[in-house]
Design a protein around this motif. Structure first.
Motif, PDB file in Angstrom:
ATOM      1  N   ILE A 306     -20.899  -7.043 -12.850  1.00  0.00           N
ATOM      2  CA  ILE A 306     -22.165  -6.528 -14.127  1.00  0.00           C
ATOM      3  C   ILE A 306     -21.442  -7.251 -15.450  1.00  0.00           C
ATOM      4  O   ILE A 306     -20.353  -7.565 -15.456  1.00  0.00           O
ATOM      5  N   ALA A 307     -22.332  -7.352 -16.343  1.00  0.00           N
ATOM      6  CA  ALA A 307     -22.095  -7.856 -17.577  1.00  0.00           C
ATOM      7  C   ALA A 307     -22.269  -6.842 -18.548  1.00  0.00           C
ATOM      8  O   ALA A 307     -23.487  -6.471 -18.756  1.00  0.00           O
ATOM      9  N   LEU A 308     -21.341  -6.209 -19.194  1.00  0.00           N
ATOM     10  CA  LEU A 308     -21.507  -5.007 -20.095  1.00  0.00           C
ATOM     11  C   LEU A 308     -21.354  -5.564 -21.745  1.00  0.00           C
ATOM     12  O   LEU A 308     -20.263  -6.082 -21.841  1.00  0.00           O
ATOM     13  N   GLU A 309     -22.373  -5.437 -22.373  1.00  0.00           N
ATOM     14  CA  GLU A 309     -22.487  -5.715 -23.729  1.00  0.00           C
ATOM     15  C   GLU A 309     -21.522  -4.836 -24.540  1.00  0.00           C
ATOM     16  O   GLU A 309     -21.185  -3.836 -24.422  1.00  0.00           O
ATOM     17  N   LEU A 310     -20.760  -5.852 -25.310  1.00  0.00           N
ATOM     18  CA  LEU A 310     -19.524  -4.994 -26.284  1.00  0.00           C
ATOM     19  C   LEU A 310     -20.430  -4.028 -27.259  1.00  0.00           C
ATOM     20  O   LEU A 310     -21.460  -4.444 -27.775  1.00  0.00           O
ATOM     21  N   GLY A 311     -19.863  -2.725 -27.208  1.00  0.00           N
ATOM     22  CA  GLY A 311     -20.407  -1.909 -28.215  1.00  0.00           C
ATOM     23  C   GLY A 311     -21.652  -0.947 -27.593  1.00  0.00           C
ATOM     24  O   GLY A 311     -22.121   0.084 -28.040  1.00  0.00           O
TER      25      GLY A 311
END
Length: 342
Positions: A306-311
């Protein structure tokens, strides 16, 4: 000639060192490879190797830059991994332990190196290990955490050196701008000196409640271009609603200061669920179809990353436990030959 993935580049730089040096600047734009150990022989990517080329302990290497093209490689580690306890992964090497002996395995070549037997440390079992550079680099050292001490072995030597801090022992090691930094479980930062003699020096840093263990239960130290970052989140489990936070250590102040990072700009960071595996960074991930300003991690349950966007809080049905034991877990790796060029 097009170099569309890390395996392509690995083959290219293997031709000669000068070619590797010429492409050193572009290597940071290639994502790390995902290593999944102990793949079942029934795995679809292992079945094509059923003609005895892959023995009992294959592992799968996935190039996420070419995943849609079926870019999975099935390789082997020439060891019975269940005989060893995992202690860490850095510079494309696994660091394993068994009965006061440790072994360093190059995951891209299957070559292993055996340091001298570990010295006796009373009431302590080694739990963490890291390299300060690839094995073939000058002055490369292996650092082992054992009880109140850190043990240092200069690659090629015949003995270990003990060193310790006034507080806890080093739990994570990262190389930043050619210097070795360490972090203990209380988020204290240390400079590790390898010459003229081995020593560990605490780096004066203004204490910040934002990065302590109460606020960031899980945290990874990572070199990201010209930034030394701490990446973490609250809680022990990565589930829906969790948000990553990132802090940059500004060494231009004395004592140093932590500053919160609101955006990673053109960088992505890759973390493994076991913090003993080195966290990695990648520049301009859009080149291979990735996303900037994201933290990548692997979900073992769904067998996908998974790629979790910062913030932004994590969405969806996700449950990733962050922990460590003696088994090798799925992790992100940079082949050792490419580590030399970074």
């Amino acid at each position: 000639m097009g170099l569309g993935s890390a395996p392509d580049l690995l083959a290219f730089v293997a031709t000669c060192r000068s070619w590797g040096t010429a492409f050193a600047g572009s290597i940071a734009t290639f994502p790390p490879l995902l290593l999944q150990p102990d793949v079942s022989s029934s795995h679809p990517n292992a079945s094509s190797f059923s003609n005895n080329l892959v023995p009992n302990r294959p592992y799968l290497v996935t190039d996420i830059a070419k995943v849609n093209q079926g870019a999975n490689l099935c390789s082997e580690i020439p060891l019975r991994l269940e005989w060893f306890s995992f202690m860490g992964a850095s510079f494309g090497h696994l660091i394993l332990y068994n009965k006061k002996s440790c072994i360093i395995v190059d995951v891209s070549r299957g070559v292993s190196v055996s340091p001298p037997q570990l010295p006796l440390v009373e009431c302590a079992e080694p739990n963490y290990g890291a390299l300060t550079a690839p094995l073939t680099s000058p002055n490369s050292h292996l650092i082992i955490e054992a009880g109140p001490h850190n043990l240092f072995w200069r690659v090629g030597s015949d003995s270990w050196v003990r060193s310790s801090t006034c507080h806890g022992h080093i739990k994570q090691v990262v190389v930043f701008k050619g210097r070795v930094f360490g972090m203990d479980s209380d988020r204290r930062i240390f400079k590790v000196h390898l010459s003229p003699q081995v020593s560990i020096q605490e780096l004066p840093v203004i204490e910040s409640s934002m990065i302590n263990k109460r606020n960031l239960s899980n945290a990874w130290l990572v070199a990201c271009g010209d930034m030394l970052l701490l990446v973490g989140f609250r809680g022990s489990i990565l589930v829906s609603g969790v948000t990553f936070e990132v802090f940059r250590l500004d060494l231009s102040f004395e004592p140093a200061l932590w500053f919160k990072v609101e955006k990673l700009e053109h960088w992505a960071i890759f973390i493994s669920t076991d913090k003993r595996s080195q966290a990695l960074s990648c520049m301009n991930p859009e080149i291979w179809g990735g996303r900037s300003n994201c933290i990548y991690c692997y979900n073992h349950e769904s067998e996908r990353w998974i790629a979790l966007e910062l913030g932004k809080p994590l969405q969806g049905d996700v449950f990733i436990f962050m922990g460590c034991d003696g088994k090798v877990q799925p992790m992100w790796v940079v082949p050792s030959m490419l580590s030399l060029c970074r």
